[in-house]
Design an enzyme around this catalytic site. Structure first.
Site, short mmCIF file in Angstrom:
data_model
loop_
_atom_site.label_atom_id
_atom_site.label_comp_id
_atom_site.label_asym_id
_atom_site.label_seq_id
_atom_site.Cartn_x
_atom_site.Cartn_y
_atom_site.Cartn_z
N PRO A 149 0.81 -1.22 0.00
CA PRO A 149 0.00 0.00 0.00
C PRO A 149 0.85 1.27 0.00
O PRO A 149 0.38 2.34 -0.36
CB PRO A 149 -0.81 -0.10 1.30
CG PRO A 149 -0.66 -1.50 1.77
CD PRO A 149 0.59 -2.05 1.18
N GLU A 208 1.46 -8.57 8.31
CA GLU A 208 1.88 -7.16 8.46
C GLU A 208 2.91 -6.76 7.42
O GLU A 208 3.42 -5.65 7.44
CB GLU A 208 2.45 -6.95 9.87
CG GLU A 208 1.46 -7.24 10.99
CD GLU A 208 0.16 -6.50 10.81
OE1 GLU A 208 -0.91 -7.14 10.86
OE2 GLU A 208 0.20 -5.27 10.57
N ARG A 215 -2.42 -7.19 -21.71
CA ARG A 215 -3.22 -6.62 -22.80
C ARG A 215 -2.35 -5.86 -23.79
O ARG A 215 -2.73 -5.66 -24.94
CB ARG A 215 -4.25 -5.63 -22.22
CG ARG A 215 -5.35 -6.20 -21.38
CD ARG A 215 -6.22 -5.07 -20.81
NE ARG A 215 -6.64 -4.15 -21.85
CZ ARG A 215 -7.66 -4.34 -22.66
NH1 ARG A 215 -8.33 -5.47 -22.59
NH2 ARG A 215 -8.00 -3.46 -23.57
N ASP A 222 -8.30 2.08 -25.59
CA ASP A 222 -8.75 1.93 -24.20
C ASP A 222 -8.72 3.26 -23.48
O ASP A 222 -7.85 4.10 -23.74
CB ASP A 222 -7.78 0.98 -23.45
CG ASP A 222 -8.03 -0.47 -23.80
OD1 ASP A 222 -9.03 -0.75 -24.49
OD2 ASP A 222 -7.22 -1.32 -23.40
N1 LIG Z 1 -0.22 -3.57 -3.68
C1 LIG Z 1 -0.98 -3.38 -2.82
C2 LIG Z 1 -1.96 -3.11 -1.82
C3 LIG Z 1 -2.17 -3.71 -0.59
C4 LIG Z 1 -1.42 -4.77 0.13
C5 LIG Z 1 -0.26 -5.33 -0.42
C6 LIG Z 1 0.44 -6.29 0.30
C7 LIG Z 1 -0.01 -6.69 1.57
C8 LIG Z 1 0.46 -7.59 2.55
C9 LIG Z 1 -0.41 -7.54 3.59
N2 LIG Z 1 -1.38 -6.66 3.33
C10 LIG Z 1 -1.16 -6.13 2.08
C11 LIG Z 1 -1.89 -5.16 1.37
N3 LIG Z 1 -3.23 -3.11 -0.03
N4 LIG Z 1 -3.69 -2.16 -0.87
C12 LIG Z 1 -2.94 -2.12 -1.97
N5 LIG Z 1 -3.12 -1.25 -3.02
#
Ligand SMILES: N#Cc1c(-c2ccc3cc[nH]c3c2)n[nH]c1N
Length: 235
Positions: free
Chosen positions: A89, A116, A154, A169
């Protein structure tokens, strides 16, 4: 193009690999996707892939050793190391220009976390590029990895049939307009008729109608894209 997906849940990708566009691309040897189970590299005395965080706190952290050793081993399997991407994230937001950039790579290694996340030494040692697919929280990186694979394939020449092209697109390079509405048979359905212009055979009129619809739809729903359109034209 080769994708290596490093994950604790490789089975997630089994049915995904069978979806039609990707299956045809794999069958046509345009794309190869290899899921790898990082647990196979959890070789410490407890065969643990995760552990409790130093300093306390909720959840578990993925240990550095199985991840680093998995990446090193997987890299050896190919003819080139590939571009290593950690889904997180906290990463750079994925957008179509980045998808287009990734589609030019011969090999991508997609590192999917859970719990985590990864021990920081994974990033310190491997220096992965971090990418996020949006500002919302998923339970792991696998869905994000599928989104990247889906968007990238794509753009690989030959993956989309001749009758379909990614050029028009929404969001394709230079095109920041949302798609126009689509219609097909029957002409009238529950009293709702397809626009007459689409059945006129006048391709110039059809193209003009579609462009106008895209502009109106974008103005209503995503005026921010029109600003970006204006900016990119000024560049
Ligand atoms: N890419 C992306 C992500 C994630 C994500 C990625 C890895 C892990 C590992 C535990 N929780 C996670 C959330 N959440 N939102 C996104 N856009």
């Amino acid at each position: 193009m080769r994708f290596d997906v490093l994950t604790l849940f490789p089975e997630i990708f089994s049915s995904y690999l069978g979806q039609s566009l990707l299956a045809k691309a794999i069958e046509g040897e345009l794309v190869k996707v290899y899921p790898h189970d990082m647990r196979k590299w959890a070789n410490d005395k407890h065969n643990r892939v995760d552990d409790r965080p130093f300093g306390g706190g909720a959840g578990m952290v993925i240990r550095a050793e199985p991840v680093v050793e998995c990446v090193e081993a997987v890299r050896q399997e190919g003819s080139q190391p590939g571009r290593l991407i950690m889904l997180t994230p906290q990463g750079r937001r994925l957008d179509q220009p980045l998808v287009e950039e990734l589609s030019l790579e011969p090999r991508l290694l997609l590192l999917c976390g859970r719990y985590e996340g990864f021990d920081q030494r994974v990033s310190d040692l491997l220096q992965p590029e971090e990418i996020s697919i949006g500002d919302y929280v998923l339970n792991g990186g696998e869905v994000a990895a599928m989104a990247i694979i889906d968007a990238v394939i794509r753009l690989i020449p030959g993956v989309l049939g001749d009758e379909t092209s990614s050029v028009d697109d929404s969001f394709s390079s230079g095109n920041r307009l949302l798609e126009f509405p689509h219609y097909t048979r029957p002409r009238v359905y529950r009293g709702l008729a397809a626009p007459d212009v689409l059945l006129s055979g006048d391709h110039a009129q059809i193209a003009a109608w579609r462009k106008q619809q895209s502009i109106e739809r974008t103005t209503r729903r995503r005026a921010d894209l029109l600003d970006r359109n204006a900016e990119s034209k000024d560049e």
